[in-house]
Write a protein that holds these residues in place. Structure first.
Motif, mmCIF file in Angstrom:
data_model
loop_
_atom_site.group_PDB
_atom_site.id
_atom_site.type_symbol
_atom_site.label_atom_id
_atom_site.label_comp_id
_atom_site.label_asym_id
_atom_site.label_seq_id
_atom_site.Cartn_x
_atom_site.Cartn_y
_atom_site.Cartn_z
ATOM 1 N N GLU A 54 0.828 -1.205 0.000
ATOM 2 C CA GLU A 54 0.000 0.000 0.000
ATOM 3 C C GLU A 54 0.864 1.256 0.000
ATOM 4 O O GLU A 54 0.545 2.234 -0.682
ATOM 5 C CB GLU A 54 -0.959 0.004 1.189
ATOM 6 C CG GLU A 54 -1.769 1.284 1.347
ATOM 7 C CD GLU A 54 -2.516 1.745 0.092
ATOM 8 O OE1 GLU A 54 -2.773 2.973 -0.008
ATOM 9 O OE2 GLU A 54 -2.848 0.923 -0.787
ATOM 10 N N GLN A 55 1.957 1.223 0.741
ATOM 11 C CA GLN A 55 2.873 2.367 0.745
ATOM 12 C C GLN A 55 3.428 2.614 -0.666
ATOM 13 O O GLN A 55 3.466 3.763 -1.132
ATOM 14 C CB GLN A 55 4.027 2.099 1.716
ATOM 15 C CG GLN A 55 5.089 3.168 1.722
ATOM 16 C CD GLN A 55 6.351 2.725 2.478
ATOM 17 O OE1 GLN A 55 6.335 1.791 3.266
ATOM 18 N NE2 GLN A 55 7.435 3.400 2.205
ATOM 19 N N LEU A 56 3.845 1.557 -1.341
ATOM 20 C CA LEU A 56 4.366 1.690 -2.706
ATOM 21 C C LEU A 56 3.277 2.164 -3.667
ATOM 22 O O LEU A 56 3.519 3.018 -4.517
ATOM 23 C CB LEU A 56 4.965 0.364 -3.173
ATOM 24 C CG LEU A 56 6.257 -0.050 -2.467
ATOM 25 C CD1 LEU A 56 6.594 -1.510 -2.790
ATOM 26 C CD2 LEU A 56 7.408 0.869 -2.824
ATOM 27 N N ARG A 57 2.066 1.600 -3.523
ATOM 28 C CA ARG A 57 0.955 2.022 -4.394
ATOM 29 C C ARG A 57 0.719 3.521 -4.257
ATOM 30 O O ARG A 57 0.630 4.247 -5.245
ATOM 31 C CB ARG A 57 -0.323 1.244 -4.048
ATOM 32 C CG ARG A 57 -1.475 1.505 -5.036
ATOM 33 C CD ARG A 57 -2.820 1.283 -4.406
ATOM 34 N NE ARG A 57 -3.082 2.192 -3.312
ATOM 35 C CZ ARG A 57 -3.409 3.487 -3.458
ATOM 36 N NH1 ARG A 57 -3.505 4.034 -4.646
ATOM 37 N NH2 ARG A 57 -3.631 4.247 -2.388
ATOM 38 N N ALA A 58 0.650 4.014 -3.026
ATOM 39 C CA ALA A 58 0.403 5.435 -2.783
ATOM 40 C C ALA A 58 1.552 6.298 -3.315
ATOM 41 O O ALA A 58 1.325 7.357 -3.903
ATOM 42 C CB ALA A 58 0.198 5.678 -1.293
ATOM 43 N N GLU A 59 2.776 5.826 -3.127
ATOM 44 C CA GLU A 59 3.950 6.563 -3.619
ATOM 45 C C GLU A 59 3.923 6.689 -5.139
ATOM 46 O O GLU A 59 4.093 7.773 -5.687
ATOM 47 C CB GLU A 59 5.224 5.835 -3.179
ATOM 48 C CG GLU A 59 6.503 6.429 -3.709
ATOM 49 C CD GLU A 59 7.736 5.601 -3.357
ATOM 50 O OE1 GLU A 59 8.719 5.678 -4.117
ATOM 51 O OE2 GLU A 59 7.729 4.882 -2.333
#
Length: 120
Positions: A54-59
């Protein structure tokens, strides 16, 4: 994930047509052979760090030209042919969308996935 259904849902967004000229989809599937040795594989055990994904998706969704990113990662034990990772990237032009998907996929696989192959 039903890819057609998910894309249809994305298209319902009133801002979609103003921002999207391309959608790329990654559908990661369990291979029947090991990447390193080409030895036959009967299955794979996968653990996914959903928080990191999720962190990578948002980034990556903040990348130039990217409108939306959808990720679905499965974990557990799977057999060859099973779906394990879906990534949908919707954005403005192919240069932005292709680069985003390629880079994000590599990071998800290296930073958020662990797998153990089960040899046949």
């Amino acid at each position: 994930m039903d890819i057609s259904k998910k894309i249809s849902e994305l298209k319902q967004d009133p801002e979609f047509a103003k921002n999207v000229g391309m959608i790329l989809v990654h559908n990661g599937i369990v291979r029947g052979w090991s990447r390193g040795s080409r030895e036959e594989v009967s299955g794979i055990e996968i653990k996914a760090d959903h928080e990191k994904i999720e962190q990578l998706r948002a980034e990556y969704e903040k990348s130039p030209g990217i409108y939306k990113i959808v990720v679905e990662a499965h974990e557990g034990t799977f057999k060859p042919g099973d779906d394990v990772l879906f990534i949908i990237v919707a954005g403005d032009i192919r240069e932005n969308v292709k680069a985003c998907l390629a880079t994000m996929l590599d990071r998800v696989k290296s930073e958020a996935f662990t797998k153990k192959e089960i040899m046949a």
